[in-house]
Design an enzyme around this catalytic site. Structure first.
Site, PDB file in Angstrom:
ATOM      1  CG  HIS A   1     -61.213 -25.538   0.407  1.00 23.44           C
ATOM      2  ND1 HIS A   1     -60.322 -24.956  -0.457  1.00 23.44           N
ATOM      3  CD2 HIS A   1     -60.505 -26.443   1.124  1.00 23.44           C
ATOM      4  CE1 HIS A   1     -59.122 -25.497  -0.261  1.00 23.44           C
ATOM      5  NE2 HIS A   1     -59.203 -26.401   0.683  1.00 23.44           N
TER       6      HIS A   1
ATOM      7  CG  ASP B   1     -56.464 -29.166   0.411  1.00 18.66           C
ATOM      8  OD1 ASP B   1     -55.811 -28.587  -0.486  1.00 18.66           O
ATOM      9  OD2 ASP B   1     -57.394 -28.612   1.037  1.00 18.66           O
TER      10      ASP B   1
ATOM     11  CB  CYS C   1     -58.422 -23.995  -3.364  1.00 19.13           C
ATOM     12  SG  CYS C   1     -60.106 -23.409  -3.279  1.00 19.13           S
TER      13      CYS C   1
END
Ligand SMILES: [Zn+2]
Length: 446
Positions: free
Chosen positions: A267, A284, A240
């Protein structure tokens, strides 16, 4: 008072019901005062830095929503103005240094030459066409509803939405363990390796090492964690951290204002400013998620403590956008006192804006105030939702029925269905909520 005058003018003198008029005027005064108090409360908590630490006046009647609602358990989420305090203890100073270092991420994208270059890998025509089409559909939808309704998203929002689809579906690849380059078998993590000169030259400070799982193959695979969004345009893979870094840079490249959001539970993601909606939108890239800020908590069941957004001209604690119900999804925020976090945010903002014109500073401050109102509203409406789930009949009969469904929570869950669970599991996300205790110097894309 215009209304009261109208009443007086409109009614024949002989028939004025003086009691009724007095009641109306009183009612209007009450409203005006209530609005004024509400405004004062808002201003006071927004401008807490300039206000003296005036204790809340409990003698003044509070607006009903604040007065009756149970306060959230989070001290930071209560509507009590905090006065920013400089960090003093070692722990707070560490937190400050870490946030300062994280705040550099969006600055690295501000390279007009490289941004132009970055656009060469993007199929711009396809993206602009898709955006054009979608924004026309949304416009038509809005017009069919009448009442001067505004389209859900503007053209620039649709550009980012198209970019998001392309990025996730055709451009970037998720890599947990790199496969063996000789036999394509899965590999096993064996630790870290020192970066080679060329890896270091391209901005990888950390290299993970993997060994082929097949006996006798024995190949080692290196996984340099590149931190440079422009390098990532070539490697086109990562977890990520790499996804958020590269995607956010591309949002910048197509002309959006962009934020990089760091979350203390391991994250990172993007926020893009929607001029059309006049607010920051959660994006995202790993999830192809657009404006689904409840995804992590209500979708994945994670608990979060800090979500901090950094942009080229600001910093904001946006935790309340992602944690609507702190009792359920909030984690302890103990890296620094809340007043210290406010101070750090102010400090980063001041630093980023030091070279801006007075006018730009003023505009950004207005934006911060609007966002603070927005974030406060989330907490208040979350409390209201909780209260509305209580069924009076159940209270009377002493039993607790199933809670009424929450449409927004269901929206957040959408991503979880249709195979997305596999994707989340494959990435080792979802529900663990392990705090990210990394050394500030080791802050690298996850
Ligand atoms: Zn192998």
């Amino acid at each position: 008072m215009a209304d009261a005058n109208a009443t007086q003018r409109g009614a024949p003198a002989a028939h004025i019901d003086s009691d009724k008029l007095a009641h109306e005027i009183t009612e209007q005064f009450r409203q005006v005062l209530s609005t004024k108090r509400m405004n004062e409360l808002t201003t006071r908590s927004v401008n807490s830095r300039s206000a003296s630490p005036a204790p809340r006046d409990f003698g003044t009647p509070q607006p009903p929503s604040l007065h009756n609602a149970p306060p959230p358990s989070y001290s930071s989420l209560r509507n009590i103005p905090l006065v920013p305090q400089p960090p003093q203890d070692p722990r707070s100073i560490r937190f400050k240094n870490m946030l300062l270092s994280l705040s550099n991420m969006p600055i690295r994208w501000e390279n007009p030459g490289l941004l132009d270059e970055a656009l060469r890998v993007v199929p711009l025509e396809q993206i602009y066409n898709e955006a054009e089409e979608e924004s026309q559909i949304l416009q038509a939808e809005a017009e069919s509803l009448g009442d001067g309704k505004k389209a859900a998203w503007g053209y620039q929002d649709c550009v980012v939405r198209a970019l998001l689809r392309w990025f996730k579906r055709s451009f970037f690849t998720w890599v947990n363990n790199p496969p063996c380059s000789r036999c394509y078998s899965p590999t096993i993590a064996v630790g870290m390796a020192a970066p080679l000169p060329d890896e270091q030259a391209r901005g990888a400070n950390q290299v993970e090492l993997y060994k082929c799982s097949v006996d006798g193959c024995g190949v080692y695979e290196r996984y340099p964690r590149y931190n440079d969004a422009f390098v990532l345009l070539q490697t086109r893979k990562g977890r990520c951290g790499e996804w958020a870094n590269c995607f956010s840079m591309l949002c910048r490249a197509v002309g959006s204002r962009v934020r990089w959001v760091w979350n203390s539970e391991d994250h990172v993601w993007t926020e893009v400013y929607s001029v059309h909606r006049k607010r920051w939108i959660h994006v995202d890239a790993c999830e192809e998620a657009w404006d689904k800020p409840r995804l992590y908590t209500e979708g994945w069941g994670k608990k979060l403590s800090y979500c901090i957004a950094f942009s080229v001209d600001g910093a904001m604690d946006v935790t309340r956008r992602y944690v609507r119900n702190p009792t359920k999804h909030g984690l302890k925020r103990d890296r620094a006192p809340e007043a210290v976090l406010l101070y750090i945010m102010d400090e980063i903002r001041a630093m980023r804006r030091s070279n801006l014109s007075k006018q730009d500073k003023f505009r950004l401050e207005g934006e911060d105030m609007r966002e603070n109102r927005e974030l406060r509203h989330y907490v208040i409406s979350s409390i209201a939702t909780e209260v509305s789930k209580i069924n009076p009949a159940d209270i009377l009969s002493g039993r607790q029925g199933p809670p009424r469904s929450d449409p927004d929570a269901e929206k957040a869950l959408e991503g979880r269905q249709s195979g997305a669970t596999e994707w989340i599991r494959a990435r080792g996300e979802g529900g663990r909520g392990t705090p990210n205790q990394q050394n500030p110097r080791d802050q690298h894309p996850r």
